[in-house]
Design an enzyme around this catalytic site. Sequence first.
Site, PDB file in Angstrom:
ATOM      1  N   ASN A 276      35.934  64.222  41.277  1.00  0.00           N
ATOM      2  CA  ASN A 276      35.640  64.425  42.698  1.00  0.00           C
ATOM      3  C   ASN A 276      36.386  63.447  43.599  1.00  0.00           C
ATOM      4  O   ASN A 276      36.033  63.280  44.758  1.00  0.00           O
ATOM      5  CB  ASN A 276      34.131  64.345  42.952  1.00  0.00           C
ATOM      6  N   TYR A 385      28.996  56.679  53.106  1.00  0.00           N
ATOM      7  CA  TYR A 385      30.282  56.232  52.563  1.00  0.00           C
ATOM      8  C   TYR A 385      31.257  57.386  52.620  1.00  0.00           C
ATOM      9  O   TYR A 385      30.870  58.543  52.415  1.00  0.00           O
ATOM     10  CB  TYR A 385      30.160  55.669  51.137  1.00  0.00           C
ATOM     11  N   GLU A 407      23.572  67.865  46.366  1.00  0.00           N
ATOM     12  CA  GLU A 407      23.038  66.777  45.540  1.00  0.00           C
ATOM     13  C   GLU A 407      21.612  67.208  45.193  1.00  0.00           C
ATOM     14  O   GLU A 407      20.718  67.171  46.046  1.00  0.00           O
ATOM     15  CB  GLU A 407      23.027  65.446  46.307  1.00  0.00           C
TER      16      GLU A 407
END
Length: 451
Positions: A276, A385, A407
């Site tokens: 990723n 982030y 997620e």
Amino acid sequence: MDVPLTTLLGYSLIESAFDIMKLLVLVLLATAVLAKHEIYQGWKSYYLGPSTTVQLSTLATLFDQYEVDVLSHPVLQREGVVLVKPEFQGPFTKALDTVGINYRVHADDVKKALDIDDENIAKKKQQSRTRNNGAQLPYDNYQELDVIYEYLRNVAAKYPDTVTLVQPASTFEGRPMYYLKISTTNFEDESKPVIFIDGGIHAREWISPPSVTWAIHKLVEDVTEPDLLERFDWILLPVVNPDGYSFTFSHSRFWRKTRSTDQHSLSYLCPGVDGNRNYDFAWNTVGTSNNPCTDIFAGGSPFSEVETRVVRDILQEYLHRTALYLTMHSYGSMILYPWGHDGSLSHNAFGLQTVGVAMAEVIDSKSLPNFPKYIVGNSALVLNYAASGAAEDYAHSIGVPLSYTYELPGLSSGFEGFHLNPIYIEQVVQETWDGIVVGARRAGDLFPGRK
Ligand code: 0X9
Ligand code: ZN
């Protein structure tokens, strides 16, 4: 009862021999389990609960400084879970105290916790084999690669009119990669939008592959939403990173990357690339590393990994009619969308947010009270982030209008061990399917394809 003595004797002898064998197998199993996870001797894991954005930013620095392995990213009002090496536990917790970041121990002895996880998995494996008789993919436990692959082959063989098994390539270590194409019109009706879902690019995120195989199950084996099969062509790739996934079962539970050793002179010592971070979107510019020994190594070049090239090729082949791309990760209960490298919003941000919220709402409505509510938003802003080279950004950058990282839930208060407790797998895959259903229908309404 009139049973001859010889028979009784014979049975009891056979039974005791069987018992001894069972005992031996158990002892061998226990020894094998104990020999594993040695590298995590002395490690601890912590829940972290930062309460301000300043604390969140400080954490990012501390993670780098103390080589912290982040299993689940903390965000405001949502604890994360991290692993800390023995030598950094003192200074790390001291730094947390200094800046006032709340924390508590998750596992005091990571190796021991992993051993317990393994024992539970082994016990469950015995039970589910007998219960399911190998016929269906069980959802009461995490499955090894061969079980998932057997299922994919079986489904394709059983439903040849709608399901095609594709083996586009082999991995770095030579394992086959597989995906299923599911269509009532053999992908020949170009007016149908395509929906592409992948999972398992991050090897250790074990809840991801079952969320994709459950979608297969709902599309062909237990069809409760027939419109989804009529309206769309589906591509389902449950394990993007089979080498890494196998490695998490055989060697190291927390392996995240691929297993390639040809990307750097140090790759033999530190194999693997973060899939990723390997996509060709602002590649290796932020939230990545050139150090192959880190978990966010971007690789020697964009698409250096065969595993990401396979996803790229699927996206490219059906780009003209792909309405929705989902890439399944864990943990966090989040639905994230581009752009994740700088937190800016795309031309389709409104659509991304609206469809994201619709998916999250239905999931939350089906969820359990002890599960966190889904957060929907821009990847970089929600996670606090930025990271470049991610799949969801790449897909959107080449033209897929709706592109999300899920997620999936797990690993927060109330969850045990280092994955979502297997008793919740079925709950998660079912509620996630409800999210996919809503996402697909919305995508179909917004991007109906050619008429
Ligand atoms: O960092 C990641 O790759 C993803 N989180 S995970 O904990 N599963 O590793 C989040 C990716 C978010 N997307 C972008 N940064 N574009
Ligand atoms: Zn991930």
